[in-house]
Design an enzyme around this catalytic site. Structure first.
Site, PDB file in Angstrom:
ATOM      1  N   SER A 202       0.844  -1.190   0.000  1.00 53.17           N
ATOM      2  CA  SER A 202       0.000   0.000   0.000  1.00 53.17           C
ATOM      3  C   SER A 202       0.889   1.254   0.000  1.00 53.17           C
ATOM      4  O   SER A 202       1.680   1.439  -0.921  1.00 53.17           O
ATOM      5  CB  SER A 202      -0.963  -0.031   1.198  1.00 53.17           C
ATOM      6  OG  SER A 202      -1.987   0.922   1.061  1.00 53.17           O
TER       7      SER A 202
ATOM      8  N   GLU B 223      -9.132  -5.654  -5.302  1.00 53.66           N
ATOM      9  CA  GLU B 223      -8.698  -4.426  -4.631  1.00 53.66           C
ATOM     10  C   GLU B 223      -9.903  -3.496  -4.439  1.00 53.66           C
ATOM     11  O   GLU B 223     -10.600  -3.171  -5.402  1.00 53.66           O
ATOM     12  CB  GLU B 223      -7.632  -3.703  -5.463  1.00 53.66           C
ATOM     13  CG  GLU B 223      -6.336  -4.451  -5.632  1.00 53.66           C
ATOM     14  CD  GLU B 223      -5.378  -4.266  -4.462  1.00 53.66           C
ATOM     15  OE1 GLU B 223      -5.684  -3.459  -3.559  1.00 53.66           O
ATOM     16  OE2 GLU B 223      -4.335  -4.939  -4.456  1.00 53.66           O
TER      17      GLU B 223
ATOM     18  N   HIS C 223      -7.398  -5.717  -0.936  1.00 57.51           N
ATOM     19  CA  HIS C 223      -6.226  -4.913  -0.594  1.00 57.51           C
ATOM     20  C   HIS C 223      -5.521  -5.403   0.668  1.00 57.51           C
ATOM     21  O   HIS C 223      -4.290  -5.506   0.694  1.00 57.51           O
ATOM     22  CB  HIS C 223      -6.647  -3.452  -0.422  1.00 57.51           C
ATOM     23  CG  HIS C 223      -5.502  -2.499  -0.308  1.00 57.51           C
ATOM     24  ND1 HIS C 223      -4.640  -2.244  -1.357  1.00 57.51           N
ATOM     25  CD2 HIS C 223      -5.064  -1.731   0.731  1.00 57.51           C
ATOM     26  CE1 HIS C 223      -3.723  -1.368  -0.980  1.00 57.51           C
ATOM     27  NE2 HIS C 223      -3.959  -1.040   0.286  1.00 57.51           N
TER      28      HIS C 223
END
Length: 289
Positions: free
Chosen positions: A170, A234, A270
């Site tokens: 991230s 995601e 994610h």
């Protein structure tokens, strides 16, 4: 009837102390300690304190020292990497040290990561709620990571200075790309998982173009190899789209020495991408060349 209530009251009186004792025993029981690990707090020269987690092999170090994988967001991710690394010791291949870089907290994530992993405040509406947080400290953090921390790990363990790798997810993935662009030879391998390129897109794309120009001009003597991973679920789809576009843009740079691989994990969102990426990251980071 009176006798029945007396017996019931007596039974409850006996039961409550037992329950209280059981609760007290549970709260005072020692926590689980992962084998072959260590942890310590380290104060950087800039005054920041980091919690460092280390997972190390039982075997004697190979000639030249252990490869080292540095994992950002260590509070959240170190345990997955450490236990997988320990299980992989049973398979033939290189043994490695995993170093989780985190913060002195029991929380999975600390707001300080925004400052450590970014170059400026966010320009993305998706991250607007973080715009007021301190940011822009990624070069200071990179100095610590490649300088003081690497020196300290080398002092404690026999490590190979030419086989140092970095994993970031991230915002940590954004930082990993910044590391590639600005210090392309600092790590043997870099793994960027779901990189948040759109945190400050213009700045990151400018760094990418500058890096590509230097690489094509032949002024980058040494460059990391790169693995980019994302999930097909995601939640912020830009993390997937941006990563796919990035891999396509960098493919021509293989002619100038940048070796890039990519993978999209089916069924992963994610927050689950890093866990799915652990085995692939460990193998990518310890393989030679």
């Amino acid at each position: 009837m009176a006798r029945k209530w007396i017996r019931l009251a007596g039974a409850m009186a006996l039961a409550f102390p037992v329950a209280a004792q059981a609760q007290q025993a549970a709260s005072t029981a020692p926590g689980y300690t992962m084998p072959q690990t260590a942890a310590f707090d380290m104060k950087a020269a800039n005054g920041q304190i980091y919690r460092i987690f280390v997972s190390f092999p039982k075997a004697a170090p190979p000639e030249g020292g252990y490869p080292v994988l540095y994992v950002l967001d260590g509070n959240a991710l170190f345990a997955s990497f450490a236990e997988t690394r320990r299980m992989m010791e049973w398979s033939p291949g290189d043994k490695a040290i995993v170093v989780g870089v985190g913060y002195p907290t029991d929380e999975a994530y600390d707001v300080r990561r925004i400052d450590d992993f970014t170059g400026a405040p966010t320009t993305s509406g998706a991250y607007a709620k973080f715009a007021r947080e301190k940011s822009g400290g990624w070069d200071r953090f990179l100095d610590f990571l490649t300088g003081e921390l690497r020196t300290e790990i080398g002092r404690r363990y026999k490590t190979n200075p030419d086989r140092q790798s970095l994993f970031g997810h991230s915002l940590g993935g954004l930082f990993a790309l910044h590391t590639l662009y600005t210090r392309p030879g600092a790590f043997h391998a870099i793994i960027a998982a779901s990189p948040s390129i759109f945190w400050h897109e213009a700045l990151t794309l400018k760094e990418e173009r500058d890096f590509a120009a230097r690489l094509q001009a032949g002024t980058v003597p040494k460059v990391s190899r790169l693995l980019v991973v994302t999930g097909d679920r995601e939640e912020a789809i830009l993390e997937r789209w941006d990563a796919e576009d990035f891999v396509q843009r960098t493919a021509p740079l293989s002619a100038y020495g940048l070796r890039t691989r990519s993978e999209i994990f089916a069924g992963e969102g994610h927050m689950t991408v890093p866990v799915r990426a652990v085995p692939a990251t460990l193998r990518f980071s310890v393989n030679w060349p």
